[in-house]
Enzyme design. Structure first.
Site, PDB file in Angstrom:
ATOM      1  N   ARG A   1      57.558  56.369  40.652  1.00 49.82           N
ATOM      2  CA  ARG A   1      58.318  55.133  40.823  1.00 49.82           C
ATOM      3  C   ARG A   1      57.534  54.010  41.480  1.00 49.82           C
ATOM      4  O   ARG A   1      57.514  52.903  40.960  1.00 49.82           O
ATOM      5  CB  ARG A   1      59.600  55.403  41.626  1.00 49.82           C
ATOM      6  CG  ARG A   1      60.769  55.737  40.711  1.00 49.82           C
ATOM      7  CD  ARG A   1      61.974  56.210  41.453  1.00 49.82           C
ATOM      8  NE  ARG A   1      62.646  55.151  42.192  1.00 49.82           N
ATOM      9  CZ  ARG A   1      63.771  55.369  42.867  1.00 49.82           C
ATOM     10  NH1 ARG A   1      64.315  56.566  42.892  1.00 49.82           N
ATOM     11  NH2 ARG A   1      64.352  54.411  43.518  1.00 49.82           N
TER      12      ARG A   1
ATOM     13  N   HIS B   1      63.754  55.847  30.718  1.00 47.97           N
ATOM     14  CA  HIS B   1      63.890  55.605  32.165  1.00 47.97           C
ATOM     15  C   HIS B   1      65.368  55.667  32.557  1.00 47.97           C
ATOM     16  O   HIS B   1      66.052  54.641  32.593  1.00 47.97           O
ATOM     17  CB  HIS B   1      63.305  54.227  32.501  1.00 47.97           C
ATOM     18  CG  HIS B   1      62.983  54.031  33.952  1.00 47.97           C
ATOM     19  ND1 HIS B   1      61.946  54.676  34.585  1.00 47.97           N
ATOM     20  CD2 HIS B   1      63.565  53.254  34.891  1.00 47.97           C
ATOM     21  CE1 HIS B   1      61.899  54.294  35.850  1.00 47.97           C
ATOM     22  NE2 HIS B   1      62.871  53.433  36.064  1.00 47.97           N
TER      23      HIS B   1
ATOM     24  N   TYR C   1      71.605  36.973  28.058  1.00 46.70           N
ATOM     25  CA  TYR C   1      71.296  35.589  27.701  1.00 46.70           C
ATOM     26  C   TYR C   1      69.830  35.377  27.343  1.00 46.70           C
ATOM     27  O   TYR C   1      69.508  34.514  26.543  1.00 46.70           O
ATOM     28  CB  TYR C   1      71.659  34.645  28.861  1.00 46.70           C
ATOM     29  CG  TYR C   1      73.117  34.669  29.232  1.00 46.70           C
ATOM     30  CD1 TYR C   1      74.092  34.336  28.308  1.00 46.70           C
ATOM     31  CD2 TYR C   1      73.521  35.030  30.516  1.00 46.70           C
ATOM     32  CE1 TYR C   1      75.435  34.360  28.646  1.00 46.70           C
ATOM     33  CE2 TYR C   1      74.862  35.054  30.867  1.00 46.70           C
ATOM     34  CZ  TYR C   1      75.809  34.722  29.925  1.00 46.70           C
ATOM     35  OH  TYR C   1      77.140  34.745  30.250  1.00 46.70           O
TER      36      TYR C   1
END
Length: 752
Positions: A36, A82, A127
């Site tokens: 990570r 993931h 968006y």
């Protein structure tokens, strides 16, 4: 009942809670470190970044493609590779798209992807649209060429690359930050051309030192034009140890008397900087600034205007203060912590990083060449079989047409392999044209040449290194640019002190006999004419400036300092010094001083000892002050005397018995504190009984006159009259004329 419980526990593992939690936390820690938070040295990516880049390439979102909604990419990333929150994956994606965050962005975003003012102000993923940048090809171009190892994804349904085959040391180019369990990483971005140059140098000289590599890599190169002001030795230390810090400072110019800030440090917010300056203005800590404006636009991405109150303001000093007190100057931690080729996290020096990466790149290129050679050999093998078929086309057609098992017959008749026979059987009829034979022979020649070249490179480490160097230079040529963050040498920024912000006006500080203090404006007042409390009178005064401290000396030999502008006005009767200071019990105040910190001061006790101090040495912010002069047994502190210059100055010491000694000031030592050296010889027994003591020690310069008072009589002497009393320091001195055997006080008049 007991037997039933025992039966139900059969086959279960018994572990203590401490052991279980320790192991669980260790597993979690290793997961955070390895999967990570830390980047891999090979491609410089954390797992989430690698998965985003790979998922986008699998979606066909190359630089030449059309944009697709970011939600599509994030969905693929968290659904296939993931299994974490979509917001975490999207934020990682946004970071790789922000040109003010990444030196070489990997994602090309369309829509609102945040701004330098607020990097987290990006629009939701439904968006925005995105695709990969051209630069991402340096990570992906060789992916399908046998260059890397693959591993199953989290549910075992797909494979994902363990590392991407980066063509340049990407771990240094874009840098990264991350916090794991017990460790963190802070790798700054660097310039592509500089990093490539250093990597090539290290290929030629594997034992090159960090100092040599820093001839190529001058320092970090942030995606901003602000200056890096860390000294060269500090930058070298960062690269040698893998730890340290880098300082950046905004770039500014003068324009019509205003300050124009044109570049800010990495990740510094213009709005926050203006807010910091405005807060100081409201707190009256920047009286020299009249106005602030943000005139940034598309043509000038950064243009902050600071308007000084007048053209007399020192702009350099003002900016130095702002650098020290706002985000116009920032320090960035550097911690070159990453997962190495051996799969272990470690903080590495610059030469170690590039040497390891060079090893990774050489291995990657070797794998790519071996993969290509394998394909070339297989194709040559097939072409060899096809050529046999074309040369015996009629017989081949007959075998295919009439034999029950044509494949086995072809293999037996023409001594073909299984692969070759299969290729012949899969030939389309249109490929039986006459021209095909020429094409096969032409392809054979090309592949044979390529095979020979590949075998030459694979058989020679020198050729392999040369190829890697050429490819590095090609990437630098295609994507390299000039350094953005200039490295310059600058003076240390200094914030304004409270004194600097106070106007410098003449002031007279007055102390009464009972220890009441006050300050009057100007130097032309008569302290004795001021009003005092009943039973109190004028004691002493000091003249200076309102931005200077006043130094107070007490009878115990301690010194204190107070800011003169904070003292009460002389219109009233002042306030007791004991309200601000904490002298020892029974101590009284004996003198005031004001002036420059470098001004010399004569410190003495009536035991006949003294030294020269500097006014700065006597200052103390401590309420209890500091020890300034040591008092011999039976002695008392004399009032300190401030004077100008040591050259040509004489010390005049007078005892109460009417003896006077004169010698040069330079014979006394300069000390910060202490007892000092003997000025006038006073017998210890007579001192302790207070029969004899040094009444006064003063400094006289050419042009001044000495006045010695005894009752109503006084003696006025100039410098020439003092020759009779000259002697070695520490003597008893010569007797004054008759009538001055008992001296009351000594004064110096005139301007020296």
């Amino acid at each position: 009942m007991t037997d039933t419980i025992d039966m139900s526990l059969e086959g279960l593992e018994r572990r203590s809670l401490a052991e279980f939690t320790e192991q669980a936390y260790l597993n979690y820690s290793m997961y955070v470190i390895m999967d990570r938070a830390l980047p891999h040295i090979g491609d410089g990516l954390k797992p989430v970044q690698r998965r985003i880049i790979y998922a986008m390439s699998e979606l066909g979102l190359k630089a030449s493609s059309k944009y697709k909604k970011s939600a599509r990419t994030v969905g693929d990333v968290i659904g296939k590779f993931h299994p974490h929150g979509d917001s975490a994956a999207y934020e990682a994606m946004v970071l790789m798209a922000q040109p003010f965050s990444y030196r070489y962005p990997l994602v090309d975003g369309q829509g609102n992807w945040g701004s330098p003012d607020d990097p987290k102000s990006f629009a939701a993923m439904r968006y925005t649209e995105s695709k990969l940048t051209r630069f991402s090809e340096v990570l992906l171009a060789e992916l399908g060429q046998g260059t890397v190892d693959w591993k199953p994804n989290f549910d075992g349904t797909l494979d994902e690359p363990m590392v991407l085959p980066a063509q340049v040391p990407h771990v240094l180019l874009n840098g990264t930050t991350g916090i794991a369990v017990g460790m963190a990483t802070d790798i700054p971005p660097h310039n592509l051309r500089e990093v490539v140059s250093a990597a090539i140098h290290l290929l030629d000289e594997p034992r090159a030192s960090v100092r040599e590599l820093c001839q190529h890599i001058k320092g970090p190169d942030y995606p901003t034009e602000a200056e890096i002001i860390s000294p060269r030795e500090d930058i070298l230390s960062v690269y040698e140890t893998g730890r340290g810090s880098i300082r950046m400072r905004a770039v500014w110019t003068r324009e019509d008397g205003d300050i124009i800030v044109t570049a800010l440090p990495f990740q510094a917010s213009p709005a926050k900087i203006l807010e910091q300056i405005a807060a100081q203005m409201q707190a009256k800590k920047l009286p020299m600034v009249a106005d602030l404006r943000d005139e940034s636009d598309h043509e000038n991405p950064t243009r902050l205007v600071i308007v000084p109150r007048s053209n007399r303001v020192d702009l350099d000093a003002l900016m130095s203060h702002l650098f020290a007190s706002t985000d116009l100057e920032r320090t960035y931690r550097v911690n070159l912590n990453m997962i190495g080729i051996d799969g272990r996290p470690a903080v590495k020096a610059l030469n170690t990083i590039l040497n390891e990466w060079n090893g990774f790149r050489l291995a990657t290129v070797r794998r790519r060449l071996e993969h290509r050679l394998d394909k070339v050999l297989k194709r040559l093998h097939i072409l060899e079989g096809l050529l046999v078929a074309f040369l015996n086309i009629d017989e081949v057609i007959a075998i295919i047409r009439y034999e029950d098992e044509p494949k086995a017959e072809l293999m037996r008749r023409f001594d073909l392999s299984d692969v070759q026979a299969e290729a012949i059987l899969e030939l389309k009829l249109r490929h039986l044209a006459k021209l095909e034979e020429m094409k096969i022979r032409g392809e054979q020649d090309e592949l044979a040449t390529e095979r020979d070249e590949l075998e030459k490179i694979l058989g020679s480490n020198a050729r392999l290194k040369t190829l890697v160097k050429k490819e590095l230079l090609a990437v630098a040529e295609a994507f390299g640019d000039e350094r953005r963050s200039p490295i310059v040498s600058r003076a240390e920024a200094q914030a304004f002190s409270e004194k600097d912000l106070i106007s410098s006006e003449p002031v007279t500080v007055v102390l009464s006999e009972k220890g009441w203090i006050r300050a009057a404006k100007g130097h032309d007042i008569d302290p004795a004419s001021l009003s005092y409390k009943s039973g109190d009178h004028f004691f002493c005064e000091a003249k200076g400036r309102s931005n200077q401290n006043v130094v107070v000396l007490d009878s115990s030999g301690r010194s204190y300092s107070l800011a003169s502008h904070t003292l009460p006005s002389a219109r009233g009767q002042g306030e007791p010094l004991t309200g601000r200071l904490s002298p020892p019990s029974g101590a009284t105040f004996t003198g005031l001083l004001m002036g420059e910190d470098t001004s010399p001061v004569l410190m003495a006790t009536d035991a006949g000892y003294g030294f020269i101090a500097r006014l700065g040495d006597l200052q103390s912010k401590n309420r209890a002050g500091k020890a300034a002069i040591t008092i011999p047994r039976g002695g008392r502190v004399l009032a300190p005397q401030l004077f100008e210059g040591l050259e040509d100055a004489l010390i005049v010491a007078v005892s109460n018995e009417g003896r006077m000694l004169v010698f040069p000031v330079t014979e006394l030592p300069e000390l910060a504190k202490g007892k000092g050296n003997k000025i006038l010889s006073i017998p210890a027994t007579r001192l302790q009984s207070r029969e004899e003591f040094m009444l006064a020690a003063t400094v006289i310069r050419p042009g001044q006159q000495l006045m010695v008072h005894s009752g109503k009589r006084y003696l006025n002497m100039n410098l020439g009259d003092l020759d009779h009393y000259r002697g070695e320091r520490g003597r008893r001195g010569n007797e004054l004329p008759r009538g001055f055997q008992k001296v009351d006080r000594v004064e110096v008049a005139g301007n020296g």
